[in-house]
Design a protein around this motif. Structure first.
Motif, PDB file in Angstrom:
ATOM      1  N   ASP A  14      30.708 -18.672  43.116  1.00 47.53           N
ATOM      2  CA  ASP A  14      30.661 -19.150  44.492  1.00 47.53           C
ATOM      3  C   ASP A  14      30.375 -20.649  44.548  1.00 47.53           C
ATOM      4  O   ASP A  14      30.820 -21.326  45.474  1.00 47.53           O
ATOM      5  N   ASP A  15      29.684 -21.202  43.532  1.00 47.95           N
ATOM      6  CA  ASP A  15      29.556 -22.658  43.454  1.00 47.95           C
ATOM      7  C   ASP A  15      30.941 -23.295  43.304  1.00 47.95           C
ATOM      8  O   ASP A  15      31.192 -24.377  43.850  1.00 47.95           O
ATOM      9  N   SER A  16      31.826 -22.655  42.532  1.00 45.01           N
ATOM     10  CA  SER A  16      33.173 -23.187  42.344  1.00 45.01           C
ATOM     11  C   SER A  16      33.899 -23.310  43.671  1.00 45.01           C
ATOM     12  O   SER A  16      34.534 -24.340  43.961  1.00 45.01           O
ATOM     13  N   LEU A  17      33.810 -22.285  44.482  1.00 37.45           N
ATOM     14  CA  LEU A  17      34.442 -22.333  45.801  1.00 37.45           C
ATOM     15  C   LEU A  17      33.820 -23.420  46.670  1.00 37.45           C
ATOM     16  O   LEU A  17      34.521 -24.113  47.413  1.00 37.45           O
ATOM     17  N   ALA A  18      32.506 -23.574  46.573  1.00 37.06           N
ATOM     18  CA  ALA A  18      31.838 -24.619  47.346  1.00 37.06           C
ATOM     19  C   ALA A  18      32.327 -25.993  46.922  1.00 37.06           C
ATOM     20  O   ALA A  18      32.583 -26.868  47.759  1.00 37.06           O
ATOM     21  N   LEU A  19      32.459 -26.216  45.612  1.00 34.11           N
ATOM     22  CA  LEU A  19      32.931 -27.508  45.113  1.00 34.11           C
ATOM     23  C   LEU A  19      34.343 -27.794  45.593  1.00 34.11           C
ATOM     24  O   LEU A  19      34.644 -28.903  46.062  1.00 34.11           O
ATOM     25  N   ILE A  20      35.221 -26.809  45.510  1.00 35.27           N
ATOM     26  CA  ILE A  20      36.605 -27.016  45.960  1.00 35.27           C
ATOM     27  C   ILE A  20      36.638 -27.291  47.458  1.00 35.27           C
ATOM     28  O   ILE A  20      37.402 -28.141  47.941  1.00 35.27           O
ATOM     29  N   TYR A  21      35.807 -26.596  48.223  1.00 29.28           N
ATOM     30  CA  TYR A  21      35.749 -26.835  49.664  1.00 29.28           C
ATOM     31  C   TYR A  21      35.339 -28.276  49.953  1.00 29.28           C
ATOM     32  O   TYR A  21      35.934 -28.950  50.806  1.00 29.28           O
ATOM     33  N   LEU A  22      34.324 -28.780  49.248  1.00 26.97           N
ATOM     34  CA  LEU A  22      33.886 -30.159  49.460  1.00 26.97           C
ATOM     35  C   LEU A  22      34.993 -31.138  49.104  1.00 26.97           C
ATOM     36  O   LEU A  22      35.206 -32.136  49.809  1.00 26.97           O
ATOM     37  N   LEU A  23      35.719 -30.872  48.016  1.00 25.87           N
ATOM     38  CA  LEU A  23      36.819 -31.740  47.620  1.00 25.87           C
ATOM     39  C   LEU A  23      37.963 -31.690  48.623  1.00 25.87           C
ATOM     40  O   LEU A  23      38.709 -32.669  48.784  1.00 25.87           O
ATOM     41  N   ALA A  24      38.099 -30.558  49.277  1.00 23.58           N
ATOM     42  CA  ALA A  24      39.205 -30.374  50.231  1.00 23.58           C
ATOM     43  C   ALA A  24      38.958 -31.073  51.557  1.00 23.58           C
ATOM     44  O   ALA A  24      39.901 -31.304  52.315  1.00 23.58           O
ATOM     45  N   ARG A  25      37.713 -31.401  51.829  1.00 22.97           N
ATOM     46  CA  ARG A  25      37.377 -32.032  53.102  1.00 22.97           C
ATOM     47  C   ARG A  25      37.632 -33.537  53.024  1.00 22.97           C
ATOM     48  O   ARG A  25      36.969 -34.248  52.279  1.00 22.97           O
ATOM     49  N   ALA A  26      38.591 -33.993  53.827  1.00 23.24           N
ATOM     50  CA  ALA A  26      38.952 -35.409  53.799  1.00 23.24           C
ATOM     51  C   ALA A  26      37.829 -36.304  54.311  1.00 23.24           C
ATOM     52  O   ALA A  26      37.813 -37.503  54.029  1.00 23.24           O
ATOM     53  N   ASP A  27      36.893 -35.724  55.037  1.00 27.29           N
ATOM     54  CA  ASP A  27      35.803 -36.519  55.615  1.00 27.29           C
ATOM     55  C   ASP A  27      34.563 -36.548  54.730  1.00 27.29           C
ATOM     56  O   ASP A  27      33.487 -36.964  55.169  1.00 27.29           O
ATOM     57  N   VAL A  28      34.675 -36.097  53.481  1.00 27.28           N
ATOM     58  CA  VAL A  28      33.537 -36.059  52.568  1.00 27.28           C
ATOM     59  C   VAL A  28      33.738 -37.058  51.436  1.00 27.28           C
ATOM     60  O   VAL A  28      34.777 -37.056  50.766  1.00 27.28           O
ATOM     61  N   ASP A  29      32.737 -37.890  51.233  1.00 30.70           N
ATOM     62  CA  ASP A  29      32.680 -38.763  50.064  1.00 30.70           C
ATOM     63  C   ASP A  29      31.704 -38.118  49.096  1.00 30.70           C
ATOM     64  O   ASP A  29      30.484 -38.218  49.263  1.00 30.70           O
ATOM     65  N   LEU A  30      32.249 -37.404  48.106  1.00 30.68           N
ATOM     66  CA  LEU A  30      31.414 -36.710  47.128  1.00 30.68           C
ATOM     67  C   LEU A  30      30.964 -37.745  46.101  1.00 30.68           C
ATOM     68  O   LEU A  30      31.706 -38.113  45.200  1.00 30.68           O
ATOM     69  N   VAL A  31      29.718 -38.198  46.229  1.00 31.72           N
ATOM     70  CA  VAL A  31      29.263 -39.326  45.416  1.00 31.72           C
ATOM     71  C   VAL A  31      28.821 -38.888  44.026  1.00 31.72           C
ATOM     72  O   VAL A  31      28.677 -39.727  43.126  1.00 31.72           O
ATOM     73  N   GLY A  32      28.593 -37.595  43.833  1.00 30.54           N
ATOM     74  CA  GLY A  32      28.208 -37.120  42.515  1.00 30.54           C
ATOM     75  C   GLY A  32      27.953 -35.633  42.512  1.00 30.54           C
ATOM     76  O   GLY A  32      27.727 -35.018  43.557  1.00 30.54           O
ATOM     77  N   VAL A  33      28.024 -35.045  41.312  1.00 30.89           N
ATOM     78  CA  VAL A  33      27.766 -33.620  41.117  1.00 30.89           C
ATOM     79  C   VAL A  33      26.716 -33.488  40.019  1.00 30.89           C
ATOM     80  O   VAL A  33      26.910 -33.983  38.902  1.00 30.89           O
ATOM     81  N   ALA A  34      25.609 -32.831  40.335  1.00 30.41           N
ATOM     82  CA  ALA A  34      24.562 -32.564  39.352  1.00 30.41           C
ATOM     83  C   ALA A  34      24.750 -31.165  38.798  1.00 30.41           C
ATOM     84  O   ALA A  34      24.908 -30.205  39.554  1.00 30.41           O
TER      85      ALA A  34
END
Length: 356
Positions: A14-34
């Motif tokens: 389910d973390d995988s789905l969350a990560l893909i969802y964040l990447l799919a959102r054009a309004d998100v600047d994913l500054v890092g993944v811990a």
């Protein structure tokens, strides 16, 4: 408006789905993944995050490796829930990129300094990395705009012990330290997405069908409890193919535990809340974690009557429109997967069971 977000996870289906969802959102600047140890060891978590980022065309997002162990306890992992490599039956391409030289705790600190007052923090794994960051820099909490935590169980059973939820059970000391730190002046009250609500976000095979259709993936596969265990997807969309393989394992796990052929999407729900907190209703509470109880270690305790000084230090998510959650997740992830170049599998469609 672009939201800057730092994602801390123990990937995880389910973390995988969350990560893909964040990447799919054009309004998100994913500054890092811990990458935090939890569902699987930290090196496997890191590899999964790097692989997903490459597969989704975002290899520039830095991945930071956390501690291999919790603050105090020995690490426990849950490959029976998420598969030997954390992604169910999926076999992700080996990453060609490497993790950042910054460890996960220092990455939290650096991100909060670089985006003081703007950064949204999201944790869907144990709180080890965030707790370590706060130990190094106690001034971190007030620099966050918002923090969303997937963890805990308040008015329901635990899923690891009778009273404890997995993320908290892995590192109770870290959870206790984080909640204590966010009780300080100027720090935002974390929104806690606990089992009370996340277990209502129930994925079914029909949702998988909708996701494949939204991605334009073919053939559209419908996992079924009568399928052979470990049946592999032949979807021509690479993201959908790996997700179907991961989710099939998740369905099988829940079915084996008499919950039905379903899956709880704890982490994608928390990701949605991180971006749209008004999606959920919340109640204020003072949250703490039991550390010494013989039978209750890792239990999250909520004082909802504010008897604990100095008062509330969190907001517990209590209600949401679940169908609206699935509409958002399916449309966003499906549209994103459609834009990626498909990797056609050579297997003939008739060899896959459960096709529509």
């Amino acid at each position: 408006m672009t939201q800057r977000l730092f994602f801390d996870c123990d990937t995880g289906i389910d973390d995988s789905l969350a990560l893909i969802y964040l990447l799919a959102r054009a309004d998100v600047d994913l500054v890092g993944v811990a990458s935090t140890a939890g569902n699987v060891p930290v090196d496997v978590v890191t590899s999964n995050n790097l692989s997903w980022l490459e597969l989704c065309g975002r290899p520039e997002v830095p991945v930071h490796t956390g501690s291999a162990t919790p603050l105090v306890a020995a690490l426990m992992t849950t490959e029976d829930t998420h598969g030997p490599l954390g992604v169910g039956h999926a076999e992700l391409p080996a990453p060609t990129t490497t993790p950042s030289h910054l460890d996960a705790a220092d990455a939290w600190i650096e991100a909060s300094q670089a985006h003081d007052g703007e950064l949204v923090g999201l944790v869907t794994g144990p709180l080890t990395s965030l707790a370590t960051a706060i130990r190094r820099d106690p001034g971190l909490p007030p620099r966050l705009r918002r923090l969303v935590i997937m963890g805990g169980a308040f008015h329901t059973h635990g899923n690891t012990t009778p009273t404890s939820e997995w993320n908290v059970a892995v590192d109770p000391e870290a959870a206790a330290e984080v909640f204590a730190a966010f009780g300080t002046a100027g720090a935002p009250e974390p929104i806690v997405c606990a089992l009370d609500l996340t277990e209502s976000v129930v994925l079914t095979p029909d949702h998988v069908v909708r996701l494949a259709a939204a991605a334009g993936s073919a053939p559209v596969e419908c996992p079924d409890p009568t399928d052979d265990r470990g049946l592999r997807s032949v979807a021509d969309n690479e993201i959908i193919r790996h997700l179907v393989d991961a989710l099939r394992f998740y369905f099988e796990f829940h079915d084996d535990h008499d919950e039905g052929y379903i899956a709880h999407l704890h982490d994608p729900f928390a990701a949605l809340v991180a971006l749209a907190p008004d999606t959920v209703q919340t109640r204020a509470a003072h949250v703490d974690v039991e550390l010494a109880g013989t039978l209750t270690r890792g239990m999250t305790v909520a004082d909802e009557r504010w008897m604990t000084s100095p008062g509330p230090n969190a907001r517990i998510a209590t209600a949401v429109d679940v169908e609206a959650v699935f509409d958002e997740l399916i449309e966003t992830i499906g549209t994103f997967a459609r834009t990626r170049t498909p990797d056609v599998v050579g297997t003939a469609p008739e060899e896959s069971a459960g096709l529509l």
